[in-house]
Scaffold this motif. Structure first.
Motif, PDB file in Angstrom:
ATOM      1  N   TYR A 104      -5.078  10.291   9.092  1.00 54.48           N
ATOM      2  CA  TYR A 104      -4.908  11.271   8.012  1.00 54.48           C
ATOM      3  C   TYR A 104      -3.706  10.866   7.186  1.00 54.48           C
ATOM      4  O   TYR A 104      -2.710  10.352   7.723  1.00 54.48           O
ATOM      5  CB  TYR A 104      -4.674  12.678   8.592  1.00 54.48           C
ATOM      6  N   ASP A 105      -3.778  11.082   5.881  1.00 58.23           N
ATOM      7  CA  ASP A 105      -2.598  10.872   5.040  1.00 58.23           C
ATOM      8  C   ASP A 105      -2.710  11.754   3.812  1.00 58.23           C
ATOM      9  O   ASP A 105      -3.802  12.214   3.451  1.00 58.23           O
ATOM     10  CB  ASP A 105      -2.461   9.400   4.635  1.00 58.23           C
ATOM     11  N   SER A 106      -1.572  11.989   3.184  1.00 57.36           N
ATOM     12  CA  SER A 106      -1.504  12.821   1.998  1.00 57.36           C
ATOM     13  C   SER A 106      -0.350  12.328   1.133  1.00 57.36           C
ATOM     14  O   SER A 106       0.706  11.967   1.663  1.00 57.36           O
ATOM     15  CB  SER A 106      -1.264  14.272   2.439  1.00 57.36           C
ATOM     16  N   HIS A 107      -0.574  12.245  -0.172  1.00 58.07           N
ATOM     17  CA  HIS A 107       0.508  11.883  -1.097  1.00 58.07           C
ATOM     18  C   HIS A 107       0.449  12.808  -2.301  1.00 58.07           C
ATOM     19  O   HIS A 107      -0.641  13.157  -2.770  1.00 58.07           O
ATOM     20  CB  HIS A 107       0.364  10.433  -1.581  1.00 58.07           C
ATOM     21  N   ARG A 108       1.630  13.173  -2.811  1.00 57.46           N
ATOM     22  CA  ARG A 108       1.665  14.033  -3.993  1.00 57.46           C
ATOM     23  C   ARG A 108       1.554  13.206  -5.277  1.00 57.46           C
ATOM     24  O   ARG A 108       1.943  12.032  -5.300  1.00 57.46           O
ATOM     25  CB  ARG A 108       2.934  14.892  -4.017  1.00 57.46           C
ATOM     26  N   LEU A 166      -6.249   3.995   2.051  1.00 57.91           N
ATOM     27  CA  LEU A 166      -5.989   2.850   2.929  1.00 57.91           C
ATOM     28  C   LEU A 166      -5.034   3.222   4.057  1.00 57.91           C
ATOM     29  O   LEU A 166      -5.164   2.726   5.180  1.00 57.91           O
ATOM     30  CB  LEU A 166      -5.427   1.668   2.131  1.00 57.91           C
ATOM     31  N   HIS A 167      -4.094   4.117   3.771  1.00 54.11           N
ATOM     32  CA  HIS A 167      -3.151   4.534   4.825  1.00 54.11           C
ATOM     33  C   HIS A 167      -3.872   5.302   5.934  1.00 54.11           C
ATOM     34  O   HIS A 167      -3.584   5.107   7.117  1.00 54.11           O
ATOM     35  CB  HIS A 167      -2.027   5.394   4.233  1.00 54.11           C
ATOM     36  N   ALA A 168      -4.805   6.174   5.553  1.00 53.69           N
ATOM     37  CA  ALA A 168      -5.561   6.922   6.573  1.00 53.69           C
ATOM     38  C   ALA A 168      -6.396   5.967   7.422  1.00 53.69           C
ATOM     39  O   ALA A 168      -6.468   6.107   8.653  1.00 53.69           O
ATOM     40  CB  ALA A 168      -6.444   7.968   5.901  1.00 53.69           C
TER      41      ALA A 168
HETATM   42 MG    MG Z   1       0.885   7.187   3.118  1.00 54.52          MG
END
Ligand code: MG
Length: 158
Positions: free
Chosen positions: A9-13, A43-45
């Protein structure tokens, strides 16, 4: 044969003056995602899911966000390195299934290119890669267009 699964899981603002990169594909938009690297949330997730499946830690352990070496880093390169690391433990990457939660822009037109780009980085080809896009129905940080989040599930076999 043994199979192992991993989740990520990842999240970016969102932020002004940044490029929007998702799955290694640049998407035209008035804002991009904020992050130490290129902030490619998809890609991070996927990278975290791969590391999780092989019990090799997480993305932040391998590429610390306070390390200047990774400022503006190309996340496709990071994903390739992680795929190599996972393969070095004797695993093959069987499948990736990912969901991007994003109110805008609409991602449908870019999904095929994302699958190509991810499949190339992982050495699987696009047929092993699923990318789905959905909105959050206007709810929460993703729904009000403040952020994009991504979830990924992977299967690796040995
Ligand atoms: Mg990230």
């Amino acid at each position: 044969m043994s199979a192992r699964s991993g989740i990520g899981y990842d999240s970016h603002r969102f932020a002004e003056g940044r490029r929007l990169l998702l799955g290694g594909v640049e998407i035209p938009h008035d804002r991009g995602l904020l992050g130490h690297s290129d902030a490619d949330v998809l890609l991070h997730a996927i990278a975290d899911a791969l590391l999780g499946a092989a019990a090799l830690g997480d993305l932040g352990t391998h590429f610390p966000s306070d390390d200047p070496a990774f400022a503006g880093a190309d996340s496709l390169r990071l994903l390739r390195e992680i795929a190599t690391h996972v393969r070095s433990r004797g695993y093959a990457i069987s499948s990736v299934d990912a969901t991007v939660v994003c109110e805008a822009p609409r991602l449908g037109p870019y999904v095929a290119r994302m699958r190509e780009s991810i499949g190339s980085a992982l050495g699987t080809g696009p047929e092993a890669i699923s990318v789905k896009a959905k909105t959050n129905e206007g709810l929460g940080d993703t729904g009000t267009g403040q952020a994009i989040s991504a979830l990924a599930a992977v299967l690796i076999t040995r």
